[in-house]
Write an enzyme that holds these catalytic residues in place. Structure first.
Site, PDB file in Angstrom:
ATOM      1  N   ALA A  97     -24.595 -11.353  -2.010  1.00 37.08           N
ATOM      2  CA  ALA A  97     -23.618 -12.034  -1.157  1.00 37.08           C
ATOM      3  C   ALA A  97     -24.179 -12.097   0.260  1.00 37.08           C
ATOM      4  CB  ALA A  97     -22.296 -11.270  -1.166  1.00 37.08           C
ATOM      5  N   GLY A 137     -24.680  -9.295  -5.291  1.00 35.75           N
ATOM      6  CA  GLY A 137     -24.088 -10.474  -5.930  1.00 35.75           C
ATOM      7  C   GLY A 137     -25.108 -11.295  -6.718  1.00 35.75           C
ATOM      8  N   GLU A 146     -25.217  -9.641  -9.901  1.00 34.94           N
ATOM      9  CA  GLU A 146     -23.920  -9.859 -10.558  1.00 34.94           C
ATOM     10  C   GLU A 146     -23.855 -11.263 -11.174  1.00 34.94           C
ATOM     11  OE1 GLU A 146     -21.872  -8.414  -6.992  1.00 34.94           O
ATOM     12  OE2 GLU A 146     -20.752  -7.067  -8.295  1.00 34.94           O
ATOM     13  N   GLU A 159     -24.935  -2.185  -2.773  1.00 37.21           N
ATOM     14  CA  GLU A 159     -23.787  -2.329  -1.857  1.00 37.21           C
ATOM     15  C   GLU A 159     -23.408  -1.026  -1.150  1.00 37.21           C
ATOM     16  OE1 GLU A 159     -24.048  -3.694  -4.814  1.00 37.21           O
ATOM     17  OE2 GLU A 159     -23.278  -5.749  -4.790  1.00 37.21           O
TER      18      GLU A 159
END
Ligand SMILES: C/C=C/C(=O)SCCNC(=O)CCNC(=O)[C@H](O)C(C)(C)COP(=O)(O)OP(=O)(O)OC[C@H]1O[C@@H](n2cnc3c(N)ncnc32)[C@H](O)[C@@H]1OP(=O)(O)O
Length: 257
Positions: free
Chosen positions: A62, A108, A111, A131
């Protein structure tokens, strides 16, 4: 579309993520992933999707810099919920989706790759959920999908240490299907994708639907809990410190506040 492009070759849509320098998944990119799925869903010329990144990485996760624009825990929970929804659409898509990972698939980025049906990697790629290094937790389904592939103990190790594993290790751990050299990754991935593209689309769709039952009964509850926790940690001083430390390229100092 600004960051995603695709071309079709022998039944395979080759989708490229291009947002230098790290293909960080801004909200805009996530919306484009959804839009690409819309575009290819009813296109009979597309039987398989291959997702890869342009430049140095598949995706470094992200967009951490975008996090500084988020103002409340609720907004952060919403951001996670939105990413989860799009990635769930990838996992339940009517056509097989394969990630071809080079460089790094972190946070992300991993993910997104974990929501694909298969992952081909380069031996030296870095795969991880870092994270916690930011004072955060994974928010796009990582806490639920990673343990499915590698087991709870290894998922805990990867999350708690924030250390990535190599592509070669990812194959040993069951996170990736096969590892290739940097030069041959896309070519080898396309060979497999083109083989799959010759199967019946009807049978492929049903097989994907059947695979969804391999998810534990608690999967969707876990996703909701993850998104909530993502918002909870975001309002901590530690999250502000972790995000700021990344931007300033220094080690964070966490105080538990
Ligand atoms: C719900 C989901 C949550 C999340 O996904 S949170 C994010 C999780 N991901 C991470 O924590 C990964 C962060 N990035 C890194 O660890 C490193 O980077 C890399 C290992 C990917 C690459 O390291 P190196 O080769 O030393 O390059 P570099 O100078 O650190 O990065 C190149 C440029 O890319 C930007 N960048 C990297 N990752 C992100 C990111 N995730 N969001 C926004 N920007 C990112 C950097 O800041 C820098 O930019 P500049 O050249 O302007 O300094």
């Amino acid at each position: 579309m600004e960051f995603l492009s695709w071309k079709v070759e022998d039944g395979v849509a080759i989708i490229t993520i291009a947002r230098p320098p790290a293909n960080a998944l801004s909200r805009g990119i996530i919306a484009e992933v959804d839009a690409v799925l819309d575009a290819v869903e009813n296109d009979d010329a597309v039987r398989v999707l291959v997702l890869h990144g342009e430049g140095r990485f598949f995706s470094a996760g992200a967009d951490i810099k975008e996090f500084t624009e988020v103002e409340s825990g609720d907004e952060f929970t919403k951001l996670a919920g939105n990413g989860q929804q799009v990635f769930e659409r990838v996992e339940t898509f009517s056509k097989p989706v394969i990630a071809a990972i080079h460089g790094a698939a972190l946070g992300g980025g991993l993910e997104l790759a974990m929501s694909c049906h298969m992952r081909f990697v380069t031996e030296s790629a870095k795969l991880g959920l870092p994270e916690l290094q930011l004072g955060l937790i994974p928010g796009f389904g990582g806490t639920q999908r990673l343990p499915r592939y590698v087991g709870v103990a290894k998922a805990a190790e990867m999350m708690f240490t924030s250390e990535p594993i190599s592509g070669a290790e990812a194959v040993q751990w069951g996170l990736a299907n096969r590892a290739f050299t940097d030069e041959s990754l896309l070519e080898e991935t396309l060979k497999v994708a083109k083989k799959i593209a010759k199967k019946s689309p009807i049978a492929l769709k049903e097989a994907i639907q059947a695979l969804q039952y391999a998810k534990p009964a608690s999967f969707y509850e876990g996703m909701e809990a993850e998104a909530k926790s993502f918002g909870t940690v975001f309002v901590s001083a530690d999250a502000k410190e972790g995000i700021q430390a990344f931007i300033e390229k220094r080690e964070p100092v966490f105080t538990g506040k």
